[in-house]
Design an enzyme around this catalytic site. Structure first.
Site, PDB file in Angstrom:
ATOM      1  N   ARG A 113       1.006  -1.154   0.083  1.00 34.55           N
ATOM      2  CA  ARG A 113       0.125  -0.014   0.026  1.00 34.55           C
ATOM      3  C   ARG A 113       0.933   1.338   0.178  1.00 34.55           C
ATOM      4  O   ARG A 113       1.895   1.241   0.644  1.00 34.55           O
ATOM      5  CB  ARG A 113      -1.091  -0.107   1.096  1.00 34.55           C
ATOM      6  CG  ARG A 113      -1.915   1.197   1.619  1.00 34.55           C
ATOM      7  CD  ARG A 113      -3.130   1.058   0.395  1.00 34.55           C
ATOM      8  NE  ARG A 113      -4.227   1.945   0.917  1.00 34.55           N
ATOM      9  CZ  ARG A 113      -5.132   2.224  -0.079  1.00 34.55           C
ATOM     10  NH1 ARG A 113      -5.120   1.507  -1.352  1.00 34.55           N
ATOM     11  NH2 ARG A 113      -6.104   2.983   0.161  1.00 34.55           N
ATOM     12  N   THR A 400      -8.883   0.626 -10.077  1.00 31.62           N
ATOM     13  CA  THR A 400      -8.295  -0.647  -9.380  1.00 31.62           C
ATOM     14  C   THR A 400      -8.374  -1.798 -10.371  1.00 31.62           C
ATOM     15  O   THR A 400      -9.270  -1.925 -11.109  1.00 31.62           O
ATOM     16  CB  THR A 400      -8.931  -0.779  -8.143  1.00 31.62           C
ATOM     17  OG1 THR A 400      -8.793   0.517  -7.275  1.00 31.62           O
ATOM     18  CG2 THR A 400      -8.514  -2.341  -7.468  1.00 31.62           C
ATOM     19  N   GLU A 420      -6.056   3.980  -7.273  1.00 30.95           N
ATOM     20  CA  GLU A 420      -7.211   4.614  -6.673  1.00 30.95           C
ATOM     21  C   GLU A 420      -8.260   5.109  -7.791  1.00 30.95           C
ATOM     22  O   GLU A 420      -9.192   4.397  -8.232  1.00 30.95           O
ATOM     23  CB  GLU A 420      -6.676   6.008  -6.033  1.00 30.95           C
ATOM     24  CG  GLU A 420      -7.462   6.236  -4.730  1.00 30.95           C
ATOM     25  CD  GLU A 420      -9.091   6.396  -4.804  1.00 30.95           C
ATOM     26  OE1 GLU A 420      -9.817   5.394  -4.480  1.00 30.95           O
ATOM     27  OE2 GLU A 420      -9.331   7.407  -5.546  1.00 30.95           O
ATOM     28  N   ASP A 440      -7.569   8.251  -0.115  1.00 25.48           N
ATOM     29  CA  ASP A 440      -8.357   7.308   0.665  1.00 25.48           C
ATOM     30  C   ASP A 440      -8.321   7.711   2.299  1.00 25.48           C
ATOM     31  O   ASP A 440      -8.913   7.053   2.947  1.00 25.48           O
ATOM     32  CB  ASP A 440      -7.569   5.931   0.575  1.00 25.48           C
ATOM     33  CG  ASP A 440      -8.420   5.203  -0.734  1.00 25.48           C
ATOM     34  OD1 ASP A 440      -9.480   5.754  -1.147  1.00 25.48           O
ATOM     35  OD2 ASP A 440      -8.215   4.007  -0.929  1.00 25.48           O
ATOM     36  N   SER A 465      -7.922   0.984   3.081  1.00 25.64           N
ATOM     37  CA  SER A 465      -8.452   0.726   1.876  1.00 25.64           C
ATOM     38  C   SER A 465      -9.858  -0.089   1.841  1.00 25.64           C
ATOM     39  O   SER A 465     -10.122  -0.337   3.049  1.00 25.64           O
ATOM     40  CB  SER A 465      -7.247  -0.012   0.936  1.00 25.64           C
ATOM     41  OG  SER A 465      -7.604  -0.868   0.260  1.00 25.64           O
ATOM     42  N   GLY A 487     -13.273  -1.560  -7.316  1.00 21.02           N
ATOM     43  CA  GLY A 487     -14.749  -0.945  -7.199  1.00 21.02           C
ATOM     44  C   GLY A 487     -14.767  -0.109  -6.005  1.00 21.02           C
ATOM     45  O   GLY A 487     -15.961   0.055  -5.310  1.00 21.02           O
TER      46      GLY A 487
HETATM   47  N1  GLU Z   1      -8.598   3.402  -3.552  1.00 21.59           N
HETATM   48  C1  GLU Z   1      -9.201   2.272  -3.234  1.00 21.59           C
HETATM   49  C2  GLU Z   1      -9.330   1.379  -1.971  1.00 21.59           C
HETATM   50  O1  GLU Z   1      -7.947   1.267  -1.769  1.00 21.59           O
HETATM   51  C3  GLU Z   1      -9.427   1.360  -4.446  1.00 21.59           C
HETATM   52  C4  GLU Z   1     -10.073   2.057  -5.551  1.00 21.59           C
HETATM   53  C5  GLU Z   1     -10.740   1.183  -6.341  1.00 21.59           C
HETATM   54  O2  GLU Z   1     -11.196   0.013  -5.867  1.00 21.59           O
HETATM   55  O3  GLU Z   1     -11.030   1.271  -7.331  1.00 21.59           O
HETATM   56  O4  GLU Z   1      -9.842   0.803  -1.468  1.00 21.59           O
END
Ligand code: GLU
Length: 579
Positions: A113, A400, A420, A440, A465, A487
């Site tokens: 991360r 993602t 992200e 986030d 996350s 998502g």
């Molecule tokens: N930044 C999000 C996370 O770490 C993920 C973004 C996404 O799922 O597109 O939860």
């Protein structure tokens, strides 16, 4: 080899609109929905690779065929994804990896991360008016760029689990970057909506809109020589060139051109962390996933724990009551997620106290089978002394990708990788995009009572996350199912639903991925358009229901009767290849 792909593109209905964003929260689908392509599962007996793009699946599959491990295949796939699915992931982003070593029968998790710059603090996202910024004000440009973690995580994974030459794993991506790849329809569709957001960085703008106006055209050949050069540097000089050498310099320079705080020290000090997987039984299976700083795994296990007392199998997938109960359990879990979950290296969180069976039993007792609860508060798990944490209910979005891989050695990989938002910060350096993962974090350091928010920005900390890579073991201890999704905070619901579909409802894997998405993240019950029939009955049970597009990005592998079945989400470009 089975590699079939049936394309049925349905135009997205205009009637329902997309989910809307609330103030200072990320919009619901910044990587917008781009249609539906019916998929067919791939069935093998020895190996399987499923990623969100055919070129990446092919790269992974070729590695598996020559005896490479799932770790090797994931590296090859990730390097290709950064090129051909640039909106979703890349070496400028972060990832969580769950890896089952089939020989040692051991589960490893790696946390790649992003981290906040050392000098970032709670007011990183406070605007001139003293209020939290709007989402795009915060995410476009250098401010939200965290230290990327993907390469360090993959480097570590390769040292532990790779059996192929590191350099050979970069070849498919280098070749595609030099000779050109075919731009996908999905990328073009997203670019059509995104142009105004490519406002800060000319390198990114010219790459994606060569005349500054017209997006890359679907079906056209695109080269990315800068990316090829970067990958060659990483191969020749090692990953250190990205964290300490020329690439690190360029990243820092680029980020600092526009409000960014990253320094060479942030990059050179970055470490991918091995963490303990968190596991919990569900109907005799063992569900294993990633712990904090992602909230995905813990929230998923909480929901499953609360659902266990219900006979979802008897209810079946068509019974609105089943969805009502799943939603209520999700609401309860999200209330705790929003309150407590964060980077455990920086704040004390209840962590696995939240999946204590008695606690989950008490929480589940709040569910009324016939009526939605009017309000929901977070709980207080046993042995947890409430302290200075405070609620943060910001919801998240989607830039993602998820890959699921099984190799001939019995290893299984579940990796969710992200920059992200779609195209991350919209800043490009040396052929790859930089993330905006710091959005986030909570934009508010303290709540309305002046108490610190658990997921506030702190230097070196990892933003919370929702990514939820999962590997499930059958009662005999063998891998049974691996999956994950893109998502944002909907990932949790997307993954939950497929676990229930396969375990409780005995659905075929592809059918499970195809079914309409239905989930609850705490505010509204969200139903995908194709599940419209559920909207009215769920409203009647007292839920505020929102119908719209839901851009999941699932990939999954099931081990069943000697077969290895791979399935990919019809809402994205992914394919499964196995044999
Ligand atoms: N930044 C999000 C996370 O770490 C993920 C973004 C996404 O799922 O597109 O939860």
């Amino acid at each position: 080899m089975i590699f079939r792909r049936i394309l049925l593109i349905f135009m997205v209905l205009g009637a329902f609109g997309t989910f809307s964003a609330t103030a200072q929260e990320a919009p619901a689908a910044p990587e917008p929905a781009t249609g539906y392509q019916a998929k067919q599962a791939s069935i093998g007996a020895k190996m399987m690779a499923v990623t969100a793009h055919p070129d990446a699946t092919k790269a992974a599959y070729e590695v598996l065929r020559r005896g490479g491990t799932a770790a090797d295949a994931a590296i090859a796939a990730q390097m290709v994804l950064g090129l051909v699915e640039p909106q979703s992931s890349g070496i400028g982003g972060g990832a969580f990896i769950l890896y089952y070593d089939g020989e040692k029968e051991q589960l490893i998790t790696l946390d790649g991360r992003e981290t906040a710059p050392a000098n970032a603090g709670g007011h990183l996202f406070t605007g001139h008016d003293g209020k939290p910024m709007g989402f795009y004000e915060a995410s476009i440009g250098g401010r939200a760029v965290g230290t990327p973690g993907v390469l360090r995580a993959l480097e570590k994974l390769h040292k532990w689990q790779g059996n192929q030459e590191w350099s050979s794993l970069f070849e498919p991506a280098i070749t595609l970057a030099e000779q050109g790849f075919i731009v996908s329809e999905r990328t073009q569709k997203i670019l059509l909506k995104e142009r105004p957001r490519f406002s800060v960085d000319t390198e990114a703008k010219i790459y994606f809109y060569p005349d500054t106006v017209t997006p890359l055209k679907a079906g056209s050949l695109k080269r990315n020589p800068d990316y090829a050069i970067s990958l060659r540097k990483i191969v020749n000089e090692g990953v250190d060139v990205f964290y300490k050498g020329a690439l690190a310099q360029n990243i820092v320079e680029k980020v600092r051109e526009d409000k960014g705080l990253l320094s060479i020290e942030d990059l050179s000090g970055y470490k991918a962390k091995e963490r303990r997987a968190i596991c919990r039984p569900y109907r005799g299976y063992k569900v294993c996933t990633m712990g904090e700083p992602t909230s995905g795994g813990l929230t998923l296990l909480m929901i499953l724990g609360m659902l266990e007392k219900y006979d979802l199998r008897a209810m079946g997938a068509k019974d609105p009551k089943a969805w009502h109960i799943i939603s209520e359990a999700s609401r309860l879990a999200f209330a705790d997620r929003n309150q407590y979950m964060a980077d455990v290296d920086f704040v004390k969180t209840p962590n696995t106290l939240l999946v204590n069976p008695d606690y989950l039993k008490n929480r589940a007792a709040l569910i009324d089978e016939n009526k939605a609860m009017t309000t929901i508060e977070h709980g207080v798990p046993p042995n947890w002394t409430p302290h200075n944490q405070a609620a943060d209910s910001k919801t998240k979005n989607t830039g993602t990708t998820h890959m699921s891989i099984a190799d001939i050695h019995g290893n299984v990989l579940s990796m969710t990788s992200s920059i992200e938002n779609a195209f991350g910060s919209r800043m490009m350096v040396d052929g790859f995009l930089l993330n905006n993962q710091l959005t986030d974090f909570s934009f508010k350091p303290v709540d309305e009572n002046g108490l610190p928010v658990a997921n506030r920005v702190q230097g070196g900390k990892r933003p919370r996350s929702s990514m939820t890579p999962v590997i499930i073991f059958s009662p005999d201890g063998q891998p049974f199912l691996t999956l994950g999704s893109a998502g944002g905070s909907r990932i949790i619901g997307y993954v939950l639903q497929r676990i229930i579909a396969v375990i409780d409802w005995n659905m075929d894997l592809q059918a499970a991925l195809d079914m309409p998405n239905i989930l609850h993240r705490g505010k509204k019950l969200e139903v995908e358009k194709s599940g419209l029939e559920f909207a009215e009955p769920l409203k009647n049970l007292g839920h505020p229901v929102l119908v719209g597009e839901m851009n999941s990005g699932l990939t999954a592998i099931q081990f069943k009767n000697g077969q290895i079945i791979g399935a990919s989400d019809p809402r994205r470009d992914g394919v499964a290849m196995g044999e």
